[in-house]
Design a protein around this motif. Structure first.
Motif, PDB file in Angstrom:
ATOM      1  N   PRO A  40     -81.285 -62.554 -49.557  1.00 18.36           N
ATOM      2  CA  PRO A  40     -82.650 -62.073 -49.298  1.00 18.36           C
ATOM      3  C   PRO A  40     -83.289 -62.763 -48.096  1.00 18.36           C
ATOM      4  O   PRO A  40     -83.070 -63.952 -47.854  1.00 18.36           O
ATOM      5  CB  PRO A  40     -83.399 -62.465 -50.578  1.00 18.36           C
ATOM      6  CG  PRO A  40     -82.686 -63.683 -51.068  1.00 18.36           C
ATOM      7  CD  PRO A  40     -81.244 -63.537 -50.659  1.00 18.36           C
ATOM      8  N   ILE A  41     -84.072 -61.990 -47.351  1.00 19.46           N
ATOM      9  CA  ILE A  41     -84.977 -62.565 -46.342  1.00 19.46           C
ATOM     10  C   ILE A  41     -86.375 -62.293 -46.883  1.00 19.46           C
ATOM     11  O   ILE A  41     -86.885 -61.172 -46.796  1.00 19.46           O
ATOM     12  CB  ILE A  41     -84.782 -61.893 -44.959  1.00 19.46           C
ATOM     13  CG1 ILE A  41     -83.355 -62.117 -44.437  1.00 19.46           C
ATOM     14  CG2 ILE A  41     -85.818 -62.423 -43.961  1.00 19.46           C
ATOM     15  CD1 ILE A  41     -83.041 -61.420 -43.099  1.00 19.46           C
ATOM     16  N   LEU A  42     -86.962 -63.275 -47.511  1.00 18.71           N
ATOM     17  CA  LEU A  42     -88.265 -63.107 -48.164  1.00 18.71           C
ATOM     18  C   LEU A  42     -89.388 -63.368 -47.155  1.00 18.71           C
ATOM     19  O   LEU A  42     -89.480 -64.468 -46.605  1.00 18.71           O
ATOM     20  CB  LEU A  42     -88.401 -64.079 -49.337  1.00 18.71           C
ATOM     21  CG  LEU A  42     -89.803 -64.161 -49.948  1.00 18.71           C
ATOM     22  CD1 LEU A  42     -90.184 -62.855 -50.642  1.00 18.71           C
ATOM     23  CD2 LEU A  42     -89.908 -65.340 -50.919  1.00 18.71           C
ATOM     24  N   CYS A  43     -90.215 -62.354 -46.914  1.00 20.96           N
ATOM     25  CA  CYS A  43     -91.294 -62.502 -45.925  1.00 20.96           C
ATOM     26  C   CYS A  43     -92.597 -62.944 -46.589  1.00 20.96           C
ATOM     27  O   CYS A  43     -92.979 -62.402 -47.632  1.00 20.96           O
ATOM     28  CB  CYS A  43     -91.550 -61.175 -45.219  1.00 20.96           C
ATOM     29  SG  CYS A  43     -90.104 -60.512 -44.394  1.00 20.96           S
TER      30      CYS A  43
ATOM     31  N   ILE B 147     -94.781 -67.681 -52.165  1.00 19.77           N
ATOM     32  CA  ILE B 147     -93.477 -68.321 -52.366  1.00 19.77           C
ATOM     33  C   ILE B 147     -93.243 -68.659 -53.835  1.00 19.77           C
ATOM     34  O   ILE B 147     -92.171 -68.386 -54.381  1.00 19.77           O
ATOM     35  CB  ILE B 147     -93.349 -69.571 -51.466  1.00 19.77           C
ATOM     36  CG1 ILE B 147     -93.208 -69.074 -50.028  1.00 19.77           C
ATOM     37  CG2 ILE B 147     -92.163 -70.442 -51.873  1.00 19.77           C
ATOM     38  CD1 ILE B 147     -92.882 -70.095 -49.015  1.00 19.77           C
ATOM     39  N   ARG B 148     -94.241 -69.225 -54.476  1.00 20.43           N
ATOM     40  CA  ARG B 148     -94.047 -69.569 -55.894  1.00 20.43           C
ATOM     41  C   ARG B 148     -93.723 -68.328 -56.725  1.00 20.43           C
ATOM     42  O   ARG B 148     -92.849 -68.355 -57.588  1.00 20.43           O
ATOM     43  CB  ARG B 148     -95.297 -70.253 -56.462  1.00 20.43           C
ATOM     44  CG  ARG B 148     -95.409 -71.713 -56.069  1.00 20.43           C
ATOM     45  CD  ARG B 148     -96.478 -72.411 -56.897  1.00 20.43           C
ATOM     46  NE  ARG B 148     -96.723 -73.744 -56.408  1.00 20.43           N
ATOM     47  CZ  ARG B 148     -96.001 -74.825 -56.735  1.00 20.43           C
ATOM     48  NH1 ARG B 148     -94.995 -74.719 -57.579  1.00 20.43           N
ATOM     49  NH2 ARG B 148     -96.289 -76.005 -56.228  1.00 20.43           N
TER      50      ARG B 148
ATOM     51  N   ILE C 240     -86.300 -67.567 -45.787  1.00 17.05           N
ATOM     52  CA  ILE C 240     -87.729 -67.263 -45.881  1.00 17.05           C
ATOM     53  C   ILE C 240     -88.197 -66.946 -44.469  1.00 17.05           C
ATOM     54  O   ILE C 240     -87.868 -67.681 -43.526  1.00 17.05           O
ATOM     55  CB  ILE C 240     -88.520 -68.466 -46.441  1.00 17.05           C
ATOM     56  CG1 ILE C 240     -88.074 -68.762 -47.882  1.00 17.05           C
ATOM     57  CG2 ILE C 240     -90.031 -68.208 -46.387  1.00 17.05           C
ATOM     58  CD1 ILE C 240     -88.611 -70.074 -48.450  1.00 17.05           C
ATOM     59  N   ALA C 241     -88.916 -65.848 -44.310  1.00 19.12           N
ATOM     60  CA  ALA C 241     -89.470 -65.537 -42.988  1.00 19.12           C
ATOM     61  C   ALA C 241     -90.977 -65.745 -43.048  1.00 19.12           C
ATOM     62  O   ALA C 241     -91.673 -65.042 -43.784  1.00 19.12           O
ATOM     63  CB  ALA C 241     -89.145 -64.104 -42.595  1.00 19.12           C
TER      64      ALA C 241
ATOM     65  N   ARG D 116     -83.240 -71.712 -45.218  1.00 19.28           N
ATOM     66  CA  ARG D 116     -83.574 -71.447 -43.814  1.00 19.28           C
ATOM     67  C   ARG D 116     -84.918 -70.730 -43.731  1.00 19.28           C
ATOM     68  O   ARG D 116     -85.197 -69.826 -44.491  1.00 19.28           O
ATOM     69  CB  ARG D 116     -82.473 -70.624 -43.149  1.00 19.28           C
ATOM     70  CG  ARG D 116     -81.217 -71.478 -42.971  1.00 19.28           C
ATOM     71  CD  ARG D 116     -80.148 -70.761 -42.199  1.00 19.28           C
ATOM     72  NE  ARG D 116     -79.583 -69.646 -42.937  1.00 19.28           N
ATOM     73  CZ  ARG D 116     -78.619 -68.866 -42.447  1.00 19.28           C
ATOM     74  NH1 ARG D 116     -78.142 -69.073 -41.233  1.00 19.28           N
ATOM     75  NH2 ARG D 116     -78.123 -67.881 -43.171  1.00 19.28           N
ATOM     76  N   ILE D 117     -85.743 -71.200 -42.794  1.00 18.25           N
ATOM     77  CA  ILE D 117     -87.082 -70.634 -42.636  1.00 18.25           C
ATOM     78  C   ILE D 117     -87.213 -70.082 -41.211  1.00 18.25           C
ATOM     79  O   ILE D 117     -87.177 -70.834 -40.239  1.00 18.25           O
ATOM     80  CB  ILE D 117     -88.174 -71.693 -42.908  1.00 18.25           C
ATOM     81  CG1 ILE D 117     -87.909 -72.438 -44.242  1.00 18.25           C
ATOM     82  CG2 ILE D 117     -89.543 -71.039 -42.933  1.00 18.25           C
ATOM     83  CD1 ILE D 117     -88.845 -73.610 -44.515  1.00 18.25           C
ATOM     84  N   GLN D 118     -87.331 -68.757 -41.127  1.00 22.64           N
ATOM     85  CA  GLN D 118     -87.450 -68.096 -39.831  1.00 22.64           C
ATOM     86  C   GLN D 118     -88.915 -67.898 -39.497  1.00 22.64           C
ATOM     87  O   GLN D 118     -89.729 -67.689 -40.384  1.00 22.64           O
ATOM     88  CB  GLN D 118     -86.885 -66.665 -39.888  1.00 22.64           C
ATOM     89  CG  GLN D 118     -85.440 -66.512 -40.133  1.00 22.64           C
ATOM     90  CD  GLN D 118     -85.101 -65.012 -40.230  1.00 22.64           C
ATOM     91  OE1 GLN D 118     -85.682 -64.293 -41.023  1.00 22.64           O
ATOM     92  NE2 GLN D 118     -84.167 -64.574 -39.427  1.00 22.64           N
TER      93      GLN D 118
END
Ligand code: PGA
Length: 253
Positions: A123-126, A147-148, A164-165, A207-209
């Motif tokens: 997942p890329i969670l925005c 996020i939580r 995470i984006a 990883r945080i984009q």
């Protein structure tokens, strides 16, 4: 060391013919690069053609959304099985446009993240605040809640597969970029939050984009920040030269 990840979110752009043209150009130059994880997220209609062209390259394919359900009577939805059949590896979840225009809730977003991880996709969670929220000083509260709730019930071992984006809504498609320091501050906040939630190991590997008007002229400064591990790119990913230049910037840092 976290490997940088550069992902292109094409949104509702590119016909099949245009998608083929773009990825053919991209893979001519970047097919074999391994310094950075590169992902392209075309519209559903182009996934098959794009996957076929990229099948023997180091460039990965992602989708812009997914259903939280497995199969059945969900008109208009696309399942994990359908995406995996087309070699999709990454899935963008909870983009601000989906939260805003399609009313996706944190609860639905969490169900999608859980489904994606269960099915061995990434997942890329925005997450990100609106201009009004930033101006009223609640950026961290907004991001913390997203996020939580978005990452509720996720095993700490899974964080190496999670991206995470951080995408401040006011910077998306507006040409306004967060300054490198503004972005770094929120990225650091997110990493500390993950540490508090699930521990140091998970916070070191997640990883945080950054996303929001990232382009060749501002990428190096953003990507040089300690907690910025890549970019989720909209507008500048629609052109092979500018997207390629972002891949080059990330691989130099
Ligand atoms: P932008 O979009 O690069 O066009 O600002 C980023 C995104 O929405 O992911």
């Amino acid at each position: 060391m976290r490997k940088k990840i550069i992902a292109g979110n094409w949104k509702m752009n590119k016909t099949v013919a245009e998608s083929i043209e773009l990825v053919e150009e991209l893979q001519r130059v970047h097919a074999d690069q391994t310094a950075v994880d590169v992902v392209v997220c075309p519209p559903y209609t182009s996934l098959k053609s794009v996957s076929d062209i990229l099948s023997n390259t180091q460039i990965h394919v992602g989708s812009q959304n997914i259903s939280a359900e497995d199969s059945g009577a969900y008109t208009g939805e696309i399942s994990h099985e359908m995406l995996k059949e087309l070699y999709v590896r990454y899935v963008i979840i909870g983009h601000s446009e989906r939260r805003e225009y399609f009313k996706e809730s944190d609860d639905l977003i969490n169900r999608k993240v859980l489904k994606v991880l269960e099915k061995k996709l990434k997942p890329i969670l925005c997450v990100g605040e609106s201009l009004e929220q930033r101006e009223s000083g609640i950026t961290e509260d907004v991001v913390e809640k997203q996020i939580r709730l978005g990452l509720r019930d996720i095993n700490p071992d899974m964080y190496s597969d999670i991206v995470i984006a951080y995408e401040p809504v006011w910077a998306i498609g507006t040409g306004k970029t967060a300054t490198a320091q503004q972005a770094q501050d929120v990225h650091y906040f997110i990493r500390c939050l993950i540490k508090e939630m699930v521990g140091l190991d998970a916070s070191n590997v997640v990883r945080i984009q950054y996303g929001g008007s990232m382009k060749p002229s501002n990428a190096e400064e953003l990507l040089s920040q300690a907690d910025i591990d890549g970019g989720l790119i909209g507008g500048a990913s629609l052109d092979a030269v500018s997207f390629g230049s972002l891949i080059d910037s990330a691989s130099r840092i």
